[in-house]
Design an enzyme around this catalytic site. Sequence first.
Site, mmCIF file in Angstrom:
data_model
loop_
_atom_site.group_PDB
_atom_site.id
_atom_site.type_symbol
_atom_site.label_atom_id
_atom_site.label_comp_id
_atom_site.label_asym_id
_atom_site.label_seq_id
_atom_site.Cartn_x
_atom_site.Cartn_y
_atom_site.Cartn_z
ATOM 1 C CB CYS A 190 12.637 23.245 -15.492
ATOM 2 S SG CYS A 190 13.426 24.615 -16.350
ATOM 3 C CG HIS A 240 16.180 20.163 -15.325
ATOM 4 N ND1 HIS A 240 14.967 19.944 -15.934
ATOM 5 C CD2 HIS A 240 16.566 21.405 -15.689
ATOM 6 C CE1 HIS A 240 14.636 21.014 -16.642
ATOM 7 N NE2 HIS A 240 15.579 21.925 -16.512
ATOM 8 C CD GLU A 285 14.554 16.378 -15.176
ATOM 9 O OE1 GLU A 285 14.468 16.578 -13.945
ATOM 10 O OE2 GLU A 285 14.329 17.262 -16.022
#
Lengths: 205, 305
Positions: A86, A181, A183
Amino acid sequence: MAGSDTIAPPVGVLALQGDFREHLRVLTMLGARAVSVRRPEELDDVSGLVIPGGESSVMDKLSRSFGMAEPVRAAIDEGLPVYGTCAGLIMLADRIVDGIPGQRSFGGIDIAVRRNAFGPQTASFEVDLDVPVLGDPPLHAVFIRAPVVDSLGREATPLSALDDGRVVAVEQGNLIGTSFHPEMTNDYRFHRYFLDRVRRVAFRG
Amino acid sequence: MSTSASSGSTPSGEVGSNRVKRGLAEMLKGGVIMDVVTADQAKLAEDAGAVAVMALERVPADIRSQGGVARMSDPDLIDGIVSAVSIPVMAKARIGHFVEAQILQELGVDYIDESEVLSPADYVNHIDKWKFTVPFVCGATNLGEALRRINEGAAMIRSKGEAGTGDVSEATKHIRKIKSEVAALSSMSKDELYVAAKELQAPYDIVVEIAETGTLPVVLFTAGGVATPADAAMMMQLGADGVFVGSGIFKSGDPAKRAAAVVKATTFYDDPAVLAEVSRGLGEAMVGINVADLAAPHRLAERGW
């Protein structure tokens, strides 16, 4: 993960602002020795770097005022593997579209990235993406006020695109960037892909 | 090779999920969110490194000194701020005022703060935040209050502090309280959690989740009375994920310099050398009011329940 990971040089996560703790957690879970990086000297002994999600204009300002921008650029030039998510993708782009006045990136990937390409937060979304280098199944991707690759230069390779053709994952040399993302999900194939690169390159190894 | 860019459209995908609502707050972590009342202030905040701006009609210090009912900002002002900056824009709605929230969502703000700083519109109910695509941040003085807000759909929590005072003591009290109550839950045995949920006046399922993970399920910022870089760093050392600064910046002598200093202090909150450097020569801080001197009816933190 192989036991050799723990004796390899650590993998850094740029910890100026954003969701750096989530990346540290994922990298640690995958067996890497993950460390946060805020100062130039902390960059000296990492074998890879993750640039997290966050606000790219803030990362740009902080990295410049604390002397991080030039060392990161120099390390990228020397071949340091870097993965940006991002805002991290924005920091790796050679050109930024819709940046704040004077905004700069570290650069390294021959692309123009459009900041906040989907509109306000109410347009942030989750979707399944095909990512050929990761194989099946599709990757569940979370886009939050996300950027997209606006134009792709000759040197950069697209890794994934939305149904409408807009590129949202890209790599060039040892640099990898995603608009979304991983994560924030439980699917860490992009982090594994990055760690495989880190091991193969053995930067400072 | 180049790809076409039809900017602004969203591809088929799920919007307004819990994950994308909470996720935006995750991206703001380690950052400073600044109160602004005009587009010019918003630009100054963005230029100083704010991670987001909070649009409101008057900063809390002015709400205090001028009195009267404080409401959502004029949509023209919010439009002006949204078009002036490219960082996320938050805006305040009154507690329980779901129509102000509908208007703010329509205006395209990125987050709504259901805020005790404005005059409450409902002294019984908060907004049902699950009904909205836009995410909400809510204030809390303790863990029970935070969990009631999360149960109503809040995607981010900020400790309340006492807004518009420049006195950080209430912010300290609230972040310490929330952190210690979370720690207490994670050390309890499972059979104690039923009573804990009852005492916190919070849903049992969220209490169990916190006991298991040892952390709130959403991002926790702190707010209310932060006026200096040292204040911001102290909140971070106490475990906040980030900081809201309200009156502290635009009621000070040199807003641009102070704003940039608070941003740096929030990133290097644990490095006294950096903190000493950025604390130099900031000009006058906001004058401030000691919370102890405020009569109870003027304490904003006691609004909301």
